[in-house]
Enzyme design. Structure first.
Site, PDB file in Angstrom:
ATOM      1  CD  GLN A 156      -2.858  -0.823   2.778  1.00 17.93           C
ATOM      2  OE1 GLN A 156      -2.827  -1.758   3.286  1.00 17.93           O
ATOM      3  NE2 GLN A 156      -3.686   0.137   2.876  1.00 17.93           N
ATOM      4  CE  LYS A 192      -1.380   0.780   5.938  1.00 18.71           C
ATOM      5  NZ  LYS A 192      -1.395  -0.490   6.659  1.00 18.71           N
ATOM      6  CG  PHE A 239       5.034  -1.357  17.038  1.00 14.86           C
ATOM      7  CD1 PHE A 239       6.173  -1.995  16.680  1.00 14.86           C
ATOM      8  CD2 PHE A 239       3.774  -1.492  16.311  1.00 14.86           C
ATOM      9  CE1 PHE A 239       6.053  -2.859  15.634  1.00 14.86           C
ATOM     10  CE2 PHE A 239       3.809  -2.311  15.122  1.00 14.86           C
ATOM     11  CZ  PHE A 239       5.078  -2.994  14.966  1.00 14.86           C
ATOM     12  CG  ASP A 325      -2.187 -10.336   2.272  1.00 14.58           C
ATOM     13  OD1 ASP A 325      -1.496 -11.134   1.589  1.00 14.58           O
ATOM     14  OD2 ASP A 325      -1.678  -9.164   2.222  1.00 14.58           O
ATOM     15  CG  ASN A 330       1.340  -8.767   7.458  1.00 13.87           C
ATOM     16  OD1 ASN A 330       2.014  -7.696   7.123  1.00 13.87           O
ATOM     17  ND2 ASN A 330       0.177  -8.950   6.691  1.00 13.87           N
ATOM     18  CG  ASP A 348      -0.032  -4.073   7.812  1.00 10.11           C
ATOM     19  OD1 ASP A 348      -0.285  -3.150   7.840  1.00 10.11           O
ATOM     20  OD2 ASP A 348       1.151  -4.615   6.993  1.00 10.11           O
TER      21      ASP A 348
END
Length: 456
Positions: A156, A192, A239, A325, A330, A348
């Site tokens: 993205q 985003k 983070f 996904d 991730n 995500d």
């Protein structure tokens, strides 16, 4: 000819990365003061502080660096604007390495990385951000004032920014966005913007809902907010950044993190379990990150039981929201002094199953099943056996999370952040989906606990 890049964590020199371009050979030398420091840590488990007898594997060094680079269009833009090839990993980290995910900075000039000088802040007014989002097909969002900004990994569009106040104050007096350069400050948040893609409507709202749901349930997800330019933009607090007050001035401390691919010393292409794809001829090849591999990373942590429990909750939550996904990049870990890992907050989180016509094959299989619809009690029993999870524990956690998810999803759908009728209808659809998944998971984990071990 061999070239070198200096690796820094805040103002401390960590290591030197060497690269010989013709044969694509990579070398690593940790700085002696860094190795001697009790608070030091290795870049990754595959690159320990104590040099192996056979030296560091050149391919392992390259793989670690590749994971720090952006993917998709952001990588294409970096390649084009810097006159590089995608295969030139060393050139790309040289060009983009001033700010990466985690603690590390890369500099070709050792003196240039030393502390000194005030940071350069470039404010982004919301009106300008809105215009840039509108124009991003023509001028990439990672390019500002003719310079390519680093973008963290993922497909993205993202923009790394520094917020001068807490996220709740964004848009008010003092709550402003900045691009930042310099050692004392770094980006603290990730923007985003909604994709605007008709195939994935309300994607920013989708991720905001799922991340907020996790936090409502007491799960360790990163803090998020929705900003309006007036276009919806998801704002994620990093983070791997901590803002400290030093002598009355803000200072951003960077924390070292690695993702599961780096922890397993696997290439970027192995973030999916079926690393060669799902075509009939190769679908049996499953060399990428699987749940079994992920749970194996718990052996690299200080508290193995707590880590496996966190991983179990992560896997079950992905099922509840319908995120097909959830791949090997991730799930990430903080790297602690000495090299022990600790899971980071989650990120995500998206309900991919909300989108018709989208590829919804699972990034990691539950047992042998790569489809949400085909997950059965046996599938989850098989998943638990492979990952070393007690099925009674899975039943307890699954039923607890299911009950929480159904209630909190309904509450989150009523949140004031969702402004228009279309957004409210969309999040209500996710909440209804989560409620159905919760009912399903409640029964599946109960039945999975009844399977006899000899059948698994």
């Amino acid at each position: 000819m061999t070239h070198a890049l200096h690796v820094w964590a805040d103002e401390t020199r960590v290591a030197t990365i060497e690269h010989e371009g013709r044969d694509d050979r990579w070398g690593l030398n940790y700085a002696e003061p860094w190795v001697a420091d009790a608070q030091s840590y290795p870049l990754s488990p595959a690159l320990p502080l104590v040099r192996p007898a056979a030296d560091y594997a050149s391919a392992s060094i390259k793989r670690f660096i590749e994971h720090l680079l952006p993917e998709g269009r952001a990588l294409d833009v970096a390649v084009a604007y810097n006159g590089l090839a995608k295969t030139n990993v060393f050139g790309l980290i040289w060009a983009l390495g001033a700010e990466t995910a985690g603690a590390l900075r890369f500099s070709g000039d050792a003196a240039a990385a030393q502390p000194g000088g005030e940071p350069i802040l470039r404010e982004i007014p919301l009106q300008e951000l809105d215009q840039r989002i509108a124009e991003r097909e023509h001028v990439p969002l990672t390019v500002w004032d003719g310079k390519v900004r680093m973008s963290v990994a993922g497909l993205q569009d993202k923009l790394l920014v520094y917020l001068d106040r807490p996220m709740a104050e964004l848009g008010r007096e003092g709550g402003r966005l900045f691009l930042v350069d310099g050692q004392r400050l770094a980006s603290t948040h990730i923007l985003k913007p909604d994709t605007g893609n008709p195939q994935t409507p309300h994607l920013a709202v989708n991720e905001h809902f799922c991340m907020s749901l996790a936090r409502r349930m007491g799960l360790p997800a990163a803090e998020v907010g929705l900003m309006r330019t007036p276009r919806p933009v998801l704002v994620v607090r990093r983070f791997d950044r901590e803002v400290e007050d030093v002598g009355g001035q803000p200072r951003v401390h960077r924390r070292h993190i690695i993702d599961a691919c780096q922890a397993c010393d696997l290439p970027v292409a192995y973030k999916y379990e079926r690393n060669l794809g799902s075509a009939e001829a190769v679908r049996h090849i499953r060399d990428g990150v699987s749940f079994e591999r992920l749970f194996g990373c718990a052996d690299l942590t200080a508290n193995k039981a707590a880590t496996r429990l966190a991983m179990l909750r992560w896997a079950l939550f992905q099922f509840l929201i319908g995120n097909s996904d959830a791949h090997g990049k991730n799930f990430s870990f903080f790297v602690r002094p000495g090299g022990l890992l600790e899971p980071t907050p989650w990120y995500d989180l998206v309900s991919v199953l909300q989108y018709d016509g989208f590829d919804t094959e699972l990034a990691m299989a539950y047992g042998d099943v790569f489809s949400h619809a085909e997950v059965s009690a046996f599938t989850l029993a098989d998943f638990a056996a492979r990952c070393g999870v007690d099925r009674k524990l899975m039943r307890r956690e699954g039923q607890r999370l299911a009950k929480l998810a159904a209630a909190e999803a309904a509450a989150q759908a009523q949140a004031a952040e969702y402004e228009d009728e279309a957004e409210r209808a969309f999040v209500q659809g996710i909440a209804d989906f989560v409620a159905r998944q919760a009912d399903r998971l409640t029964q599946l984990v109960a039945d999975a606990a009844r399977w006899k071990d000899e059948y698994l």
